[in-house]
Design a protein around this motif. Structure first.
Motif, PDB file in Angstrom:
ATOM      1  N   LYS A  28       0.827  -1.207   0.000  1.00  0.00           N
ATOM      2  CA  LYS A  28       0.000   0.000   0.000  1.00  0.00           C
ATOM      3  C   LYS A  28       0.858   1.252   0.000  1.00  0.00           C
ATOM      4  CE  LYS A  28      -3.903  -2.026   2.501  1.00  0.00           C
ATOM      5  NZ  LYS A  28      -4.898  -1.881   3.568  1.00  0.00           N
TER       6      LYS A  28
ATOM      7  N   VAL B  76      -3.419   0.440  -3.604  1.00  0.00           N
ATOM      8  CA  VAL B  76      -3.358  -0.846  -2.900  1.00  0.00           C
ATOM      9  C   VAL B  76      -3.221  -1.979  -3.903  1.00  0.00           C
ATOM     10  CG1 VAL B  76      -4.650  -2.450  -1.438  1.00  0.00           C
ATOM     11  CG2 VAL B  76      -4.754   0.002  -0.973  1.00  0.00           C
TER      12      VAL B  76
ATOM     13  N   GLU C 159       1.605  -5.361   4.060  1.00  0.00           N
ATOM     14  CA  GLU C 159       0.656  -5.799   5.066  1.00  0.00           C
ATOM     15  C   GLU C 159       0.328  -7.273   4.881  1.00  0.00           C
ATOM     16  OE1 GLU C 159      -2.453  -2.631   6.090  1.00  0.00           O
ATOM     17  OE2 GLU C 159      -3.625  -4.200   5.136  1.00  0.00           O
ATOM     18  N   GLU C 160       0.023  -7.901   5.971  1.00  0.00           N
ATOM     19  CA  GLU C 160      -0.495  -9.273   5.964  1.00  0.00           C
ATOM     20  C   GLU C 160      -1.806  -9.282   5.169  1.00  0.00           C
ATOM     21  OE1 GLU C 160      -2.569 -11.697   9.691  1.00  0.00           O
ATOM     22  OE2 GLU C 160      -2.134  -9.567   9.847  1.00  0.00           O
ATOM     23  N   CYS C 161      -1.996 -10.328   4.353  1.00  0.00           N
ATOM     24  CA  CYS C 161      -3.231 -10.402   3.559  1.00  0.00           C
ATOM     25  C   CYS C 161      -4.310 -11.104   4.374  1.00  0.00           C
ATOM     26  CB  CYS C 161      -2.955 -11.161   2.261  1.00  0.00           C
ATOM     27  SG  CYS C 161      -4.361 -11.136   1.168  1.00  0.00           S
ATOM     28  N   LEU C 162      -5.398 -10.409   4.613  1.00  0.00           N
ATOM     29  CA  LEU C 162      -6.503 -10.973   5.402  1.00  0.00           C
ATOM     30  C   LEU C 162      -7.553 -11.558   4.466  1.00  0.00           C
ATOM     31  CD1 LEU C 162      -7.011  -7.988   7.888  1.00  0.00           C
ATOM     32  CD2 LEU C 162      -5.694 -10.074   8.280  1.00  0.00           C
TER      33      LEU C 162
ATOM     34  N   GLU D 148     -16.002  -8.372   3.371  1.00  0.00           N
ATOM     35  CA  GLU D 148     -15.731  -6.959   3.663  1.00  0.00           C
ATOM     36  C   GLU D 148     -17.034  -6.222   3.973  1.00  0.00           C
ATOM     37  OE1 GLU D 148     -12.885  -4.721   1.235  1.00  0.00           O
ATOM     38  OE2 GLU D 148     -12.319  -6.643   0.339  1.00  0.00           O
TER      39      GLU D 148
ATOM     40  N   LYS E 157     -16.188  -3.634  -5.433  1.00  0.00           N
ATOM     41  CA  LYS E 157     -15.091  -2.789  -5.943  1.00  0.00           C
ATOM     42  C   LYS E 157     -14.574  -3.207  -7.313  1.00  0.00           C
ATOM     43  CE  LYS E 157     -12.901  -0.547  -2.033  1.00  0.00           C
ATOM     44  NZ  LYS E 157     -13.421  -1.067  -0.752  1.00  0.00           N
TER      45      LYS E 157
ATOM     46  N   ILE F 102      -9.461  -2.603   7.628  1.00  0.00           N
ATOM     47  CA  ILE F 102      -8.691  -2.626   6.379  1.00  0.00           C
ATOM     48  C   ILE F 102      -8.231  -1.211   6.064  1.00  0.00           C
ATOM     49  CG2 ILE F 102      -9.012  -2.799   3.859  1.00  0.00           C
ATOM     50  CD1 ILE F 102      -8.706  -5.470   4.809  1.00  0.00           C
ATOM     51  N   GLU F 103      -9.136  -0.255   6.264  1.00  0.00           N
ATOM     52  CA  GLU F 103      -8.783   1.150   6.010  1.00  0.00           C
ATOM     53  C   GLU F 103      -9.787   2.058   6.702  1.00  0.00           C
ATOM     54  OE1 GLU F 103      -9.546   2.710   2.125  1.00  0.00           O
ATOM     55  OE2 GLU F 103     -11.367   1.549   1.871  1.00  0.00           O
TER      56      GLU F 103
HETATM   57  P1  AMP Z   1      -8.356   0.139   0.089  1.00  0.00           P
HETATM   58  O1  AMP Z   1      -8.068   1.047  -1.073  1.00  0.00           O
HETATM   59  O2  AMP Z   1      -7.467   0.319   1.267  1.00  0.00           O
HETATM   60  O3  AMP Z   1      -9.828   0.075   0.356  1.00  0.00           O
HETATM   61  O4  AMP Z   1      -8.058  -1.332  -0.436  1.00  0.00           O
HETATM   62  C1  AMP Z   1      -8.676  -1.794  -1.595  1.00  0.00           C
HETATM   63  C2  AMP Z   1      -9.048  -3.224  -1.423  1.00  0.00           C
HETATM   64  O5  AMP Z   1      -7.867  -4.019  -1.258  1.00  0.00           O
HETATM   65  C3  AMP Z   1      -9.886  -3.521  -0.176  1.00  0.00           C
HETATM   66  O6  AMP Z   1     -11.229  -3.274  -0.354  1.00  0.00           O
HETATM   67  C4  AMP Z   1      -9.603  -4.996   0.005  1.00  0.00           C
HETATM   68  O7  AMP Z   1     -10.400  -5.764  -0.861  1.00  0.00           O
HETATM   69  C5  AMP Z   1      -8.156  -5.122  -0.426  1.00  0.00           C
HETATM   70  N1  AMP Z   1      -7.273  -5.114   0.760  1.00  0.00           N
HETATM   71  C6  AMP Z   1      -6.729  -4.044   1.373  1.00  0.00           C
HETATM   72  N2  AMP Z   1      -5.991  -4.424   2.439  1.00  0.00           N
HETATM   73  C7  AMP Z   1      -6.070  -5.755   2.511  1.00  0.00           C
HETATM   74  C8  AMP Z   1      -5.535  -6.756   3.393  1.00  0.00           C
HETATM   75  N3  AMP Z   1      -4.728  -6.445   4.397  1.00  0.00           N
HETATM   76  N4  AMP Z   1      -5.848  -8.044   3.150  1.00  0.00           N
HETATM   77  C9  AMP Z   1      -6.641  -8.385   2.095  1.00  0.00           C
HETATM   78  N5  AMP Z   1      -7.176  -7.505   1.244  1.00  0.00           N
HETATM   79  C10 AMP Z   1      -6.910  -6.199   1.435  1.00  0.00           C
END
Ligand code: AMP
Ligand code: GLY
Length: 430
Positions: free
Chosen positions: A144, A154, A186-189, A193, A215, A283-284
């Motif tokens: 990220k 991301v 970051e660790e992938c979770l 969502e 998304k 996540i954010e």
């Molecule tokens: P964001 O722009 O931060 O919303 O990230 C976009 C998308 O990336 C999120 O909606 C998730 O689907 C995926 N994502 C972000 N962080 C992670 C995470 N640590 N593990 C798995 N998927 C993630």
């Protein structure tokens, strides 16, 4: 005055129009579709002094600052210095979104559940770390960019090569500019969502109904990430038990932490959550209303949006001010074919009245007024939302609406809400 010009701003404006306390609403810059509802002022929403000049010229009493960039630039702070009240966090509190590293450090310090991560300022060190992750058996890592990147910062990487490319894009090629100078890995979770938008007045968090964004650009959650192709609310994965855990372990600690570390958060705080086997994790954070979440959530808001917003500004919010109708909501986005990549635009849009006559509501985004009528002028062109007692009814009605709208190059996903409906079928009690 509402700052911004997307379907999200259109949904906010349509809701604010119900408030008896408002004489007039002006959008800056708005768009051709919003102009059918309220006056639009053609000015740059990123130019804070231009915005303040317009506010003074038009004797604006209250400003709703919606997009992330003006918030990160400190529009709310400067409006306040100019004696104009507004809805939105000050610059220091908006760092929850404008710096992922700031947000991560805050979560770590206050034990707010989130994915484990490391911070990097040098690409060679980051690449080494990513290699080690895969060597030690990790199946994926998430790279990220620290700062704002139009939702593109991301990358979920399933192999070393992908991780190297994401690191190189951010740190060497600088595709996100300064936003990618520092990155996190970051660790992938895994897990469903959930988006929870919430009203905050600096002290308390009043969550809105939960929602589920879609998304990816293509059906079946395939294709690249977009700003969001559709949304349903409430999110059936987000049970009352999970909501209680989130309120206790995430929402309340976050609002206390940001007040202590930076400034009280006033405005809409968006919790992007993943419901993992270890419980819900952040996540954010976004320091604003989501798009398209807003177009699904606000139609079900029962209480007066303007009263809620001013209570947030004044530090006088109480949870009973934020009430939602029972039932469900669905929003489907019509985009220009090709989005989020290159696309053609400038095509006449027809059928908006037909869509609305059937009970759906159309919120315009990439729409401009041309001599011959409204025309497409962006990636996400418009959103069609509908509410109904059941999610099935809401989805059906939103799709029936969007099918009545025509413009060349129109594209929409056909499976918005499908995964939520499957969950509901399996557990009707939800
Ligand atoms: P964001 O722009 O931060 O919303 O990230 C976009 C998308 O990336 C999120 O909606 C998730 O689907 C995926 N994502 C972000 N962080 C992670 C995470 N640590 N593990 C798995 N998927 C993630
Ligand atoms: N729908 C995701 C966002 O607004 O960031």
């Amino acid at each position: 005055m509402v700052i911004g010009g997307g379907a999200r701003e259109h949904a906010i404006i349509k809701k604010l129009k119900f408030s008896a306390k408002i004489d007039e609403i002006i959008a800056l810059p708005g768009n051709g579709g919003i102009a059918r509802d309220v006056q639009c002022v053609d000015a740059d929403p990123f130019n804070i002094s231009a915005v303040i000049n317009e506010c003074k010229k038009r004797k604006i009493d209250y400003v709703v600052v919606t997009p992330d960039d003006p918030l990160a630039l400190g529009m709310v702070d400067e409006l306040s210095e100019a004696g104009i009240r507004s809805f939105g966090p000050v610059k220091a509190a908006a760092m929850l979104e404008s710096s992922k590293i700031f947000a991560k450090n805050l979560m770590k310090k206050y034990n707010i559940p989130t994915a484990a991560c490391e911070i990097f300022t040098e690409s060679a060190v980051a690449v080494n770390y990513a290699r080690q992750c895969f060597k030690s058996g990790k199946k994926a890592v998430v790279v990220k960019a620290d700062g704002l990147a139009l939702g593109k910062g991301v990358a979920v990487c399933g192999c070393v090569k992908e991780a190297e490319e994401a690191i190189c894009n951010a740190m060497e090629k600088k595709v996100f500019g300064k936003s990618g100078e520092r990155i996190i890995i970051e660790e992938c979770l895994t897990g469903p969502e959930v988006s929870v938008l919430s009203f905050c007045d600096g002290r308390i968090v009043a969550p809105m109904i939960s929602s589920m964004d879609h998304k990816r650009s293509l059906d079946g959650d395939l294709g690249p990430n977009t700003g969001g192709m559709g949304c349903i609310a409430p999110n059936p994965f987000y049970t009352p038990e999970i909501a209680e855990i989130c309120a206790r372990d995430i929402f309340s600690p976050t609002i206390k932490a940001i007040a202590k570390e930076a400034a009280p958060f006033k405005g809409c705080l968006y919790f992007g959550l993943m419901l993992t086997a270890d419980g819900p994790k952040v996540i954010e954070y976004n320091c604003r209303f989501g798009d398209p979440e807003t177009q699904a959530v606000l139609p079900l808001l029962e209480t007066d949006l303007f009263s809620i917003m001013t209570a947030c500004t004044d530090g006088a919010l109480s949870p009973d001010m934020v009430r939602f109708r029972a039932g469900a909501s669905a929003c489907v986005v019509a985009a220009s074919q090709g989005y989020p990549g290159p696309y053609e635009k400038g095509f006449l849009i027809e059928g908006l009245e037909d869509a609305e006559a059937g009970g759906a509501v159309v919120y315009c985004a990439g729409v401009k007024q041309e001599e011959a009528g409204l025309a497409s002028c962006g990636g996400r062109v418009l959103s069609v939302s509908a509410t109904a007692p059941s999610l099935e009814g809401a989805v059906e009605s939103a799709y029936s609406g969007i099918k009545k709208i025509s413009f060349q190059n129109k594209y929409f996903r056909t499976d918005i809400g499908a995964s939520a409906l499957q969950v509901l079928k399996k557990s009707p009690a939800l």
